[in-house]
Design an enzyme around this catalytic site. Structure first.
Site, PDB file in Angstrom:
ATOM      1  N   GLU A 171       0.823  -1.215   0.000  1.00  0.00           N
ATOM      2  CA  GLU A 171       0.000   0.000   0.000  1.00  0.00           C
ATOM      3  C   GLU A 171       0.860   1.269   0.000  1.00  0.00           C
ATOM      4  O   GLU A 171       1.149   1.839   1.046  1.00  0.00           O
ATOM      5  CB  GLU A 171      -0.953   0.025   1.211  1.00  0.00           C
ATOM      6  CG  GLU A 171      -1.888   1.228   1.177  1.00  0.00           C
ATOM      7  CD  GLU A 171      -2.750   1.367   2.431  1.00  0.00           C
ATOM      8  OE1 GLU A 171      -3.622   2.244   2.442  1.00  0.00           O
ATOM      9  OE2 GLU A 171      -2.535   0.601   3.390  1.00  0.00           O
ATOM     10  N   LYS A 207      -2.802  -2.096  -2.788  1.00  0.00           N
ATOM     11  CA  LYS A 207      -3.836  -1.207  -2.265  1.00  0.00           C
ATOM     12  C   LYS A 207      -3.413   0.214  -2.600  1.00  0.00           C
ATOM     13  O   LYS A 207      -2.385   0.697  -2.112  1.00  0.00           O
ATOM     14  CB  LYS A 207      -4.023  -1.388  -0.759  1.00  0.00           C
ATOM     15  CG  LYS A 207      -5.129  -0.486  -0.181  1.00  0.00           C
ATOM     16  CD  LYS A 207      -5.522  -0.882   1.233  1.00  0.00           C
ATOM     17  CE  LYS A 207      -6.590   0.056   1.789  1.00  0.00           C
ATOM     18  NZ  LYS A 207      -7.119  -0.375   3.097  1.00  0.00           N
TER      19      LYS A 207
END
Length: 289
Positions: A171, A207
């Site tokens: 992420e 993500k």
């Protein structure tokens, strides 16, 4: 679990607020700071909130295919069962947030803090039936050296995680309030594609913040070394986050605030379940659009 994440028609709930973000999450839930006097009381309150969510009738694998947990949530019980076991009984794949927060900004980015205990945490996660992990860093400016450093760190940590048989969610969040957001998106895309081409392990997950240009991350969605691309809400309220998400086919939600924003401690169970169900339906529709 792999098949549910790869092919499930739903989204991943982010229930991993920790440390500094917990008071804000509790305030949004209708619990003010004067309701707790220390960290233990604070974490007990947030665990009660999460337990109420994961035991709600609508929180199941039909529309919520995964959930990202804070370490204390992974170690806790809900409905009389360990949380990861309860989730998987409902068809919801458990993930664990493993990063230890952010460094101060340098070169326009915030790297993750050093994490010497990562291997031990991964071993515990495997023992508790967790499928994968999540770790977050932040890109504030379109600085080529900074973005490169973010991606290199994320993939280095991903290799440590994958060695335990866990699937890492990488992420590198682009700050949606950045004046250089679009340029940051493009730098991140290029660096991530290069890192994926050099990656020789099992597929990873990504993500990402929703891109300024709809469809920009399609090469990542289609990449053979990417199991799934999920999106954070990044500060968008749920209606706007869902509109932006629906513009990006193949990317599903992994929302936190946008999922929980209408839930309140004071609600009756019927009110709570109805509100949560409405949010789940709205986010699911945008994820499969």
């Amino acid at each position: 679990m792999l098949e549910q994440i790869k092919s499930g028609q739903g989204f991943i709930a982010a229930l991993d607020q920790s440390g500094g973000s917990t008071p804000k999450a509790l305030k949004g839930y209708g619990i003010e700071a004067d309701a707790f006097s220390n960290d233990e009381e604070m974490f007990a309150l947030i665990h009660d909130m999460r337990s109420r969510i994961v035991t709600a009738p609508c929180f199941n694998g039909d529309k919520v295919i995964g959930a990202i947990l804070f370490e204390r949530t992974m170690d806790g019980d809900a409905g009389g069962k360990p949380v990861p076991a309860l989730l998987w009984e409902r068809g919801v794949v458990p993930f664990l947030k493993v990063d230890k927060g952010l460094e101060d900004e340098a070169d326009g980015v915030q790297l993750m803090k050093a994490n010497p205990g990562l291997d031990d945490l991964c071993k515990r996660a495997v023992a508790k039936g967790v499928f994968g992990t999540k770790m977050r860093s932040v890109i504030n400016l379109a600085n080529e050296a900074g973005v490169k450093a973010i991606v290199e760190q994320q993939f280095a940590e991903a290799a440590r995680i994958a060695a335990h048989g866990l699937v890492p969610i990488i992420e590198p969040e682009v700050n949606i309030k950045s004046a250089e957001r679009d340029a940051s998106d493009r730098l991140l895309l290029n660096e991530t594609l290069a890192a994926l081409d050099a990656w020789n392990g099992a597929p990873v997950m990504l993500k990402l913040s929703l891109p300024t240009e709809a469809g920009l991350f399609q090469p990542l969605v289609d990449h053979p070394k990417v199991l799934r691309v999920v999106a954070l809400s990044g500060g968008f309220a749920r209606p706007e986050a869902c509109v932006e998400l629906a513009k990006n086919p193949g990317i599903i939600a992994s929302f936190s605030r946008a999922l929980l924003e209408d839930l309140r401690h004071q609600m009756s169970d019927d009110e709570f379940n109805s509100s949560l169900s409405g949010a789940i339906n709205e986010i699911h529709a945008a994820s499969v659009a």
